[in-house]
Scaffold this motif. Structure first.
Motif, PDB file in Angstrom:
ATOM      1  N   GLU A   1       0.671  -1.336  -0.134  1.00 54.23           N
ATOM      2  CA  GLU A   1      -0.026   0.058   0.280  1.00 54.23           C
ATOM      3  C   GLU A   1       0.723   1.100  -0.538  1.00 54.23           C
ATOM      4  O   GLU A   1       0.177   2.499   0.019  1.00 54.23           O
ATOM      5  N   PHE A   2       2.227   1.197  -0.091  1.00 55.19           N
ATOM      6  CA  PHE A   2       3.323   2.285   0.128  1.00 55.19           C
ATOM      7  C   PHE A   2       3.745   2.991  -1.036  1.00 55.19           C
ATOM      8  O   PHE A   2       4.094   1.830  -1.823  1.00 55.19           O
ATOM      9  N   ASP A   3       3.658   3.755  -0.692  1.00 54.99           N
ATOM     10  CA  ASP A   3       4.683   4.853  -2.495  1.00 54.99           C
ATOM     11  C   ASP A   3       6.442   4.505  -1.673  1.00 54.99           C
ATOM     12  O   ASP A   3       6.242   4.998  -0.847  1.00 54.99           O
ATOM     13  N   HIS A   4       7.079   4.571  -3.321  1.00 57.97           N
ATOM     14  CA  HIS A   4       8.528   4.568  -3.022  1.00 57.97           C
ATOM     15  C   HIS A   4       9.114   5.735  -2.238  1.00 57.97           C
ATOM     16  O   HIS A   4       8.362   7.037  -2.817  1.00 57.97           O
ATOM     17  N   PRO A   5       9.246   6.588  -1.327  1.00 55.80           N
ATOM     18  CA  PRO A   5      10.439   5.428  -1.187  1.00 55.80           C
ATOM     19  C   PRO A   5      10.087   4.556   0.561  1.00 55.80           C
ATOM     20  O   PRO A   5      11.148   4.396   0.557  1.00 55.80           O
ATOM     21  N   ILE A   6       8.843   4.548   1.186  1.00 53.29           N
ATOM     22  CA  ILE A   6       8.532   4.217   1.995  1.00 53.29           C
ATOM     23  C   ILE A   6       9.253   2.348   2.152  1.00 53.29           C
ATOM     24  O   ILE A   6       9.832   2.334   3.236  1.00 53.29           O
ATOM     25  N   PRO A   7       8.354   1.447   1.115  1.00 52.78           N
ATOM     26  CA  PRO A   7       8.336   0.226   0.888  1.00 52.78           C
ATOM     27  C   PRO A   7      10.343  -0.389   1.597  1.00 52.78           C
ATOM     28  O   PRO A   7      10.594  -0.925   2.208  1.00 52.78           O
ATOM     29  N   LEU A   8      10.883   0.699   0.781  1.00 52.73           N
ATOM     30  CA  LEU A   8      12.755   0.937   0.685  1.00 52.73           C
ATOM     31  C   LEU A   8      13.758   1.250   1.873  1.00 52.73           C
ATOM     32  O   LEU A   8      13.630   0.433   2.922  1.00 52.73           O
TER      33      LEU A   8
END
Length: 80
Positions: free
Chosen positions: A8-15
């Motif tokens: 559900e998250f956009d870059h850069p949050i997953p990284l």
């Protein structure tokens, strides 16, 4: 196993979530990351910092990534 569902998250949050969890890994711990993309920059970070990973594409836009620092954990047998 540490579950990180980052769909559900956009870059850069997953990284950022994955690298933060990776820094805290110890022993035979494994991160199971679920992502809607193949996070290639994350793979480079893992390898540069002594980790290992195994990725499985369940279907288009659904990836399961298993991450560890352990040299003895068998990630290839970790299926979806």
């Amino acid at each position: 196993m540490i579950l990180l569902d980052t769909r559900e998250f956009d870059h850069p949050i997953p990284l950022e979530m994955a690298t933060s969890a990776f820094k805290k890994l110890s022993g035979d711990e494994v991160i199971h990351m679920i992502h809607r993309r193949e996070p290639i920059p994350l793979f480079e970070i893992i390898l540069k910092n002594g980790g290992r990973y195994h990725r499985v594409m369940e279907r288009d836009n659904l990836w399961h990534i298993y991450i560890t620092r352990s040299s003895t954990v068998v990630l290839e047998h970790t299926d979806v």
